[in-house]
Design a protein around this motif. Sequence first.
Motif, PDB file in Angstrom:
ATOM      1  N   VAL A 186      80.587 138.545  23.206  1.00  0.00           N
ATOM      2  CA  VAL A 186      79.415 137.711  22.946  1.00  0.00           C
ATOM      3  C   VAL A 186      78.184 138.578  22.665  1.00  0.00           C
ATOM      4  N   LYS A 187      78.083 139.721  23.315  1.00  0.00           N
ATOM      5  CA  LYS A 187      76.955 140.606  23.040  1.00  0.00           C
ATOM      6  C   LYS A 187      77.057 141.205  21.635  1.00  0.00           C
ATOM      7  N   GLU A 188      78.266 141.572  21.220  1.00  0.00           N
ATOM      8  CA  GLU A 188      78.455 142.082  19.859  1.00  0.00           C
ATOM      9  C   GLU A 188      78.126 141.006  18.829  1.00  0.00           C
ATOM     10  N   ALA A 189      78.503 139.765  19.127  1.00  0.00           N
ATOM     11  CA  ALA A 189      78.193 138.661  18.212  1.00  0.00           C
ATOM     12  C   ALA A 189      76.677 138.478  18.096  1.00  0.00           C
ATOM     13  N   GLY A 190      75.978 138.623  19.215  1.00  0.00           N
ATOM     14  CA  GLY A 190      74.528 138.521  19.187  1.00  0.00           C
ATOM     15  C   GLY A 190      73.896 139.616  18.350  1.00  0.00           C
ATOM     16  N   MET A 191      74.418 140.830  18.467  1.00  0.00           N
ATOM     17  CA  MET A 191      73.898 141.933  17.667  1.00  0.00           C
ATOM     18  C   MET A 191      74.169 141.706  16.182  1.00  0.00           C
ATOM     19  N   ARG A 192      75.367 141.232  15.854  1.00  0.00           N
ATOM     20  CA  ARG A 192      75.690 140.964  14.446  1.00  0.00           C
ATOM     21  C   ARG A 192      74.762 139.906  13.865  1.00  0.00           C
ATOM     22  N   LEU A 193      74.555 138.833  14.624  1.00  0.00           N
ATOM     23  CA  LEU A 193      73.662 137.776  14.149  1.00  0.00           C
ATOM     24  C   LEU A 193      72.243 138.316  13.998  1.00  0.00           C
ATOM     25  N   GLY A 194      71.801 139.137  14.951  1.00  0.00           N
ATOM     26  CA  GLY A 194      70.472 139.722  14.855  1.00  0.00           C
ATOM     27  C   GLY A 194      70.308 140.574  13.613  1.00  0.00           C
ATOM     28  N   GLU A 195      71.316 141.361  13.303  1.00  0.00           N
ATOM     29  CA  GLU A 195      71.260 142.211  12.115  1.00  0.00           C
ATOM     30  C   GLU A 195      71.256 141.378  10.842  1.00  0.00           C
ATOM     31  N   GLU A 196      72.063 140.300  10.827  1.00  0.00           N
ATOM     32  CA  GLU A 196      72.087 139.422   9.658  1.00  0.00           C
ATOM     33  C   GLU A 196      70.724 138.784   9.423  1.00  0.00           C
ATOM     34  N   LEU A 197      70.115 138.289  10.500  1.00  0.00           N
ATOM     35  CA  LEU A 197      68.795 137.669  10.377  1.00  0.00           C
ATOM     36  C   LEU A 197      67.738 138.702   9.998  1.00  0.00           C
ATOM     37  N   GLY A 198      67.821 139.881  10.600  1.00  0.00           N
ATOM     38  CA  GLY A 198      66.865 140.932  10.294  1.00  0.00           C
ATOM     39  C   GLY A 198      66.928 141.380   8.842  1.00  0.00           C
ATOM     40  N   ASN A 199      68.116 141.370   8.281  1.00  0.00           N
ATOM     41  CA  ASN A 199      68.284 141.793   6.887  1.00  0.00           C
ATOM     42  C   ASN A 199      67.623 140.845   5.896  1.00  0.00           C
ATOM     43  N   ARG A 200      67.274 139.639   6.370  1.00  0.00           N
ATOM     44  CA  ARG A 200      66.595 138.706   5.475  1.00  0.00           C
ATOM     45  C   ARG A 200      65.131 139.092   5.263  1.00  0.00           C
ATOM     46  N   LYS A 201      64.596 139.927   6.146  1.00  0.00           N
ATOM     47  CA  LYS A 201      63.228 140.443   6.007  1.00  0.00           C
ATOM     48  C   LYS A 201      62.199 139.326   5.872  1.00  0.00           C
ATOM     49  N   TRP A 202      62.358 138.289   6.685  1.00  0.00           N
ATOM     50  CA  TRP A 202      61.412 137.181   6.630  1.00  0.00           C
ATOM     51  C   TRP A 202      60.049 137.588   7.159  1.00  0.00           C
ATOM     52  N   ASP A 203      59.030 136.918   6.667  1.00  0.00           N
ATOM     53  CA  ASP A 203      57.671 137.111   7.160  1.00  0.00           C
ATOM     54  C   ASP A 203      57.567 136.433   8.526  1.00  0.00           C
ATOM     55  N   GLY A 204      57.278 137.214   9.554  1.00  0.00           N
ATOM     56  CA  GLY A 204      57.269 136.693  10.913  1.00  0.00           C
ATOM     57  C   GLY A 204      56.205 135.640  11.154  1.00  0.00           C
ATOM     58  N   GLY A 205      55.017 135.827  10.585  1.00  0.00           N
ATOM     59  CA  GLY A 205      53.952 134.858  10.776  1.00  0.00           C
ATOM     60  C   GLY A 205      54.320 133.501  10.209  1.00  0.00           C
ATOM     61  N   VAL A 206      54.894 133.508   9.008  1.00  0.00           N
ATOM     62  CA  VAL A 206      55.327 132.261   8.384  1.00  0.00           C
ATOM     63  C   VAL A 206      56.461 131.635   9.196  1.00  0.00           C
ATOM     64  N   TYR A 207      57.404 132.470   9.634  1.00  0.00           N
ATOM     65  CA  TYR A 207      58.546 131.976  10.411  1.00  0.00           C
ATOM     66  C   TYR A 207      58.072 131.286  11.689  1.00  0.00           C
TER      67      TYR A 207
END
Length: 234
Positions: A186-207
């Motif tokens: 479950v921790k590895e799954a969390g890291m994978r999801l975090g990396e996937e979301l991070g790769n989107r490079k969304w603007d944090g303020g807008v998010y």
Amino acid sequence: MCTLEKRGNLFILTLTGDSDDDHRLNPALLATILSSLREAKSQATRGAVLITTSQGKFFSNGFDLGWPESAKRLHQMVQSFQPIVAELISLPMPTIAVVQGHAAAAGFALALCHDYVLMRSDKGVLYMSEVDLGLPLPEYFGVLFRAKVGSVSARRDVLLGGMKIRGAEAVRLGIVDGVHEGEEEVKEAGMRLGEELGNRKWDGGVYGEMRKGLYPELCGVLGLEVGKPVLPTL
């Protein structure tokens, strides 16, 4: 207590302790969590993601009910948790709760404040114990559950029935986004999801502003402004 580690774009907030530590939320731990969230917020850049997890067999067993000596002190602890909820709802980055063990009462609420919740399939339950303990539910807890748990019958069973929910059932009820067998998985799954979301490079303020817009009633109770204009960063 807790630690905040930065790995690239990922901020990893870990409730620390030995295998039997149930990570009860007392004033010292609440203050440390709030400070860590504000530190992550101050360092946030495009693509930042927060992952919250813990050590041992508990995610968090809720408020430390052995600490208050009076109803007034319990009320103070409830008030101290509210800014943490507000920070998570307004944080300018995606958030993931990796629930590798039991999450009860305020511990359940802490997980629910995140955008994504992952659980183990083999161990751990979600449980709102207030009805069984005869403790009133803070107003912002009820609003949080209305915002985050869409099913009326699920909210009834959780809040009024004291239902203990394992991973597969939590997914069925729409409370949890995925289950994984074992702590490492479950921790590895969390890291994978975090990396996937991070790769989107969304603007944090807008998010963060978009997230607040999804939960106007909750933001109102928390004192968060909704609809604030944000200029995207280029």
